[in-house]
Structure formats: structure tokens, C-alpha cells
Design a protein around this motif. Structure first.
Motif, mmCIF file in Angstrom:
data_model
loop_
_atom_site.group_PDB
_atom_site.id
_atom_site.type_symbol
_atom_site.label_atom_id
_atom_site.label_comp_id
_atom_site.label_asym_id
_atom_site.label_seq_id
_atom_site.Cartn_x
_atom_site.Cartn_y
_atom_site.Cartn_z
ATOM 1 N N PHE A 92 -4.566 -4.711 -6.448
ATOM 2 C CA PHE A 92 -4.743 -3.674 -7.462
ATOM 3 C C PHE A 92 -3.826 -2.482 -7.201
ATOM 4 N N VAL A 93 -3.285 -1.926 -8.291
ATOM 5 C CA VAL A 93 -2.586 -0.639 -8.252
ATOM 6 C C VAL A 93 -3.215 0.217 -9.344
ATOM 7 N N PHE A 94 -3.754 1.377 -8.957
ATOM 8 C CA PHE A 94 -4.495 2.227 -9.888
ATOM 9 C C PHE A 94 -3.719 3.498 -10.225
ATOM 10 N N GLN A 95 -4.081 4.110 -11.341
ATOM 11 C CA GLN A 95 -3.491 5.385 -11.736
ATOM 12 C C GLN A 95 -3.748 6.463 -10.687
ATOM 13 N N SER A 96 -4.971 6.478 -10.132
ATOM 14 C CA SER A 96 -5.366 7.539 -9.194
ATOM 15 C C SER A 96 -5.160 7.137 -7.738
ATOM 16 N N PHE A 97 -4.370 6.078 -7.513
ATOM 17 C CA PHE A 97 -3.965 5.598 -6.184
ATOM 18 C C PHE A 97 -5.114 4.915 -5.435
ATOM 19 N N ASN A 98 -6.296 5.579 -5.402
ATOM 20 C CA ASN A 98 -7.491 4.992 -4.768
ATOM 21 C C ASN A 98 -7.294 4.651 -3.294
ATOM 22 N N LEU A 99 -6.518 5.468 -2.596
ATOM 23 C CA LEU A 99 -6.423 5.308 -1.149
ATOM 24 C C LEU A 99 -7.671 5.902 -0.497
ATOM 25 N N ILE A 100 -8.060 5.356 0.633
ATOM 26 C CA ILE A 100 -9.213 5.885 1.363
ATOM 27 C C ILE A 100 -8.745 7.072 2.199
ATOM 28 N N PRO A 101 -9.254 8.282 1.935
ATOM 29 C CA PRO A 101 -8.691 9.494 2.547
ATOM 30 C C PRO A 101 -8.860 9.566 4.054
ATOM 31 N N THR A 102 -9.852 8.861 4.607
ATOM 32 C CA THR A 102 -10.092 8.925 6.053
ATOM 33 C C THR A 102 -9.287 7.884 6.831
ATOM 34 N N LEU A 103 -8.489 7.086 6.113
ATOM 35 C CA LEU A 103 -7.634 6.097 6.759
ATOM 36 C C LEU A 103 -6.174 6.507 6.630
ATOM 37 N N THR A 104 -5.368 6.197 7.629
ATOM 38 C CA THR A 104 -3.943 6.453 7.566
ATOM 39 C C THR A 104 -3.297 5.510 6.553
ATOM 40 N N ALA A 105 -2.018 5.767 6.255
ATOM 41 C CA ALA A 105 -1.289 4.887 5.341
ATOM 42 C C ALA A 105 -1.313 3.447 5.841
ATOM 43 N N LEU A 106 -1.048 3.255 7.128
ATOM 44 C CA LEU A 106 -1.051 1.906 7.692
ATOM 45 C C LEU A 106 -2.433 1.279 7.612
ATOM 46 N N GLN A 129 5.311 -4.308 7.785
ATOM 47 C CA GLN A 129 6.399 -4.899 7.016
ATOM 48 C C GLN A 129 6.376 -4.409 5.568
ATOM 49 N N TYR A 130 5.178 -4.348 4.977
ATOM 50 C CA TYR A 130 5.087 -3.914 3.581
ATOM 51 C C TYR A 130 5.296 -2.407 3.446
ATOM 52 N N LEU A 131 4.866 -1.639 4.434
ATOM 53 C CA LEU A 131 5.195 -0.209 4.412
ATOM 54 C C LEU A 131 6.705 -0.004 4.493
ATOM 55 N N ASP A 132 7.363 -0.828 5.286
ATOM 56 C CA ASP A 132 8.826 -0.759 5.372
ATOM 57 C C ASP A 132 9.448 -1.059 4.012
ATOM 58 N N GLN A 133 8.896 -2.043 3.312
ATOM 59 C CA GLN A 133 9.463 -2.444 2.024
ATOM 60 C C GLN A 133 9.360 -1.343 0.977
ATOM 61 N N VAL A 134 8.349 -0.498 1.076
ATOM 62 C CA VAL A 134 8.220 0.598 0.108
ATOM 63 C C VAL A 134 8.844 1.895 0.633
ATOM 64 N N GLY A 135 9.551 1.793 1.738
ATOM 65 C CA GLY A 135 10.288 2.944 2.261
ATOM 66 C C GLY A 135 9.463 3.951 3.019
ATOM 67 N N LEU A 136 8.299 3.538 3.502
ATOM 68 C CA LEU A 136 7.420 4.458 4.230
ATOM 69 C C LEU A 136 7.086 3.939 5.624
ATOM 70 N N GLY A 137 8.021 3.215 6.200
ATOM 71 C CA GLY A 137 7.783 2.645 7.512
ATOM 72 C C GLY A 137 7.527 3.661 8.601
ATOM 73 N N ASP A 138 8.018 4.892 8.387
ATOM 74 C CA ASP A 138 7.841 5.942 9.394
ATOM 75 C C ASP A 138 6.658 6.859 9.086
#
Length: 235
Positions: A92-106, A129-138
Motif C-alpha cells: 500500500f501507498v497512501f496519501q497520508s504516508f501512514n508511517l509509524i511515528p515511533t519506528l525509524t525509516a528502516l 536495499q529498498y531504502l537505497d532504491q528510493v534514495g534514502l539509504g543513509d
């Protein structure tokens, strides 16, 4: 050679109670999608686009009709098995991103891999690997509130792809982004989904998104209508 139909929606109906009245959202709706096809689902706000995505994913159930994904008929599944299918087979990809705020990007990208039950020894490398693909590996150790809207949506794209689902559903994926950031995210989503050979449905009211589609359909009065379009826009 025509590819095999990957998704089949057959005579879907759905209505909701509004006070004493019943409002029909989907009216014997039919749609077949080939494997690897990218569909843009157009419709005004309130037309039923999100309802249709929820039914395709098994979050909601139609009043009648069938949802067949691959060889799986979601219509015959109970809620538990629909949930298990969704964890493994749908991103899923949502308009409001829906990331869990207490978890890091990884950690956000890791989550669907853990829910799917992948081997713990391999999932960290796959998420990276997928973070690298979207340009956020760091930026793997960054929390969502430290990321811009565009960066959060990149993480959401990585999360949607990481567990290698057969189907990606995107609901207004550029709706909370400015124009330039939205175009960048759209191009990235298009590139990565096609690179990974996934089938995708994008629900939107933004006709500019049609340029990346293999096919455009519009939801009006509960039914889908084919839309003619060109690379320069909808005709």
C-alpha cells in the motif's frame, strides 16, 4: 500473446446506509487486469475509489460479487485469511504516508517483512536495499518527523515493495505533496513498480497521473468506464 488476467473483479456491488436511505457506491462493477499492468483509477472525491481499493485488498467486503487475485478468491475467505493474504500479497501507498511515528525509516520498511514471516537473517538487508532504491539509504535511522513529505512517501514506497507483493495499491499517492515533489515521487513509483514487475492500481482525481498508466478507467455512478488518453494527457 495476451498476459493472463491477474485480477478479476466480477459484478461487485457495495452500498452504505446513510440515515434511512441506502447509497449505492459500486453497481455490478467488472474489471480485469493483466499481470504487470498499471491501472489509473480516476474519480471525483466520494465516487467510491477508496471503497473499491479496500474491497480489492480484502479490508472491506462487497455486498455481492467476486474479487480474484492470481488464483485466490478473496470472496470466499474469512477476515483472518484475508488479512494474511493482504500481508503477503499486497503493498500500500497512501496519501497520508501512514508511517509509524515511533519506528525509524528502516524499521517501517522492515515491518511488512516481519508480518509476512520472512527469515530474520535476511530482512534487514532487503529493507536496506529498498531504502537505497528510493534514495534514502543513509536515512534509515531517521524517524518520520525528521523527514520531509516527499521523503516520507519514498519510505512508504520502499515499504510497499519490500515484501515483494503481487499487487500495489496506491490511494492518492501525491495528494499531500507539492507539484514538483509529487511528480518526482510519481516517476519513482512508476520506475520501481515496473522494475519489480508488479501489478498496480492508482486511485486519484489527478488526471496528470494518467501519463504513467497502461490503462485508465474512471469510476462514475458505481461503474467503470474506459478513458482514452495520450502521453500528453487525457483526451
Amino acid at each position: 500473446m495476451k498476459k493472463q488476467d491477474h485480477i478479476q473483479l466480477k459484478s461487485l456491488t457495495k452500498s452504505y446506509k446513510e440515515g434511512d436511505k441506502s447509497r449505492s457506491v459500486l453497481d455490478k462493477l467488472d474489471l480485469s487486469i493483466e499481470e504487470g499492468e498499471m491501472i489509473v483509477l480516476l474519480g471525483r472525491s466520494g465516487s467510491g475509489k477508496s471503497t473499491l481499493l479496500n474491497i480489492v485488498s480484502g479490508i472491506d467486503r462487497p455486498d455481492s460479487g467476486k474479487v480474484i487475485i492470481g488464483e485466490t478468491d478473496l470472496s470466499n475467505m474469512d477476515e483472518k485469511n484475508r488479512t494474511l493474504f493482504r500481508r503477503k500479497g499486497i503493498g500500500f501507498v497512501f496519501q497520508s504516508f501512514n508511517l509509524i511515528p515511533t519506528l525509524t525509516a528502516l524499521e517501517n520498511v522492515l515491518l511488512p517483512l516481519k508480518l509476512k514471516g520472512d527469515d530474520d537473517r535476511n530482512i534487514a538487508d532487503k529493507a536496506q536495499q529498498y531504502l537505497d532504491q528510493v534514495g534514502l539509504g543513509d536515512r534509515g535511522e531517521s524517524y518520520p518527523d525528521r523527514l520531509s513529505g516527499g521523503e516520507q512517501q519514498r519510505v512508504a514506497i520502499a515499504r510497499a515493495l519490500a515484501h515483494e507483493p503481487m499487487l500495489i495499491l496506491a490511494d492518492e499517492p501525491t495528494g499531500n505533496l507539492d507539484y514538483e515533489t509529487g511528480r518526482t515521487i510519481l516517476d519513482m513509483l512508476n520506475s520501481l513498480v515496473r522494475k519489480n514487475g508488479r501489478t498496480m492500481i492508482i486511485a486519484t482525481h489527478d488526471r496528470d497521473i494518467c501519463k504513467i498508466a497502461d490503462r485508465v478507467v474512471e469510476l462514475k455512478s458505481g461503474k467503470l468506464h474506459d478513458v482514452e488518453f495520450s502521453v500528453s494527457g487525457v483526451e
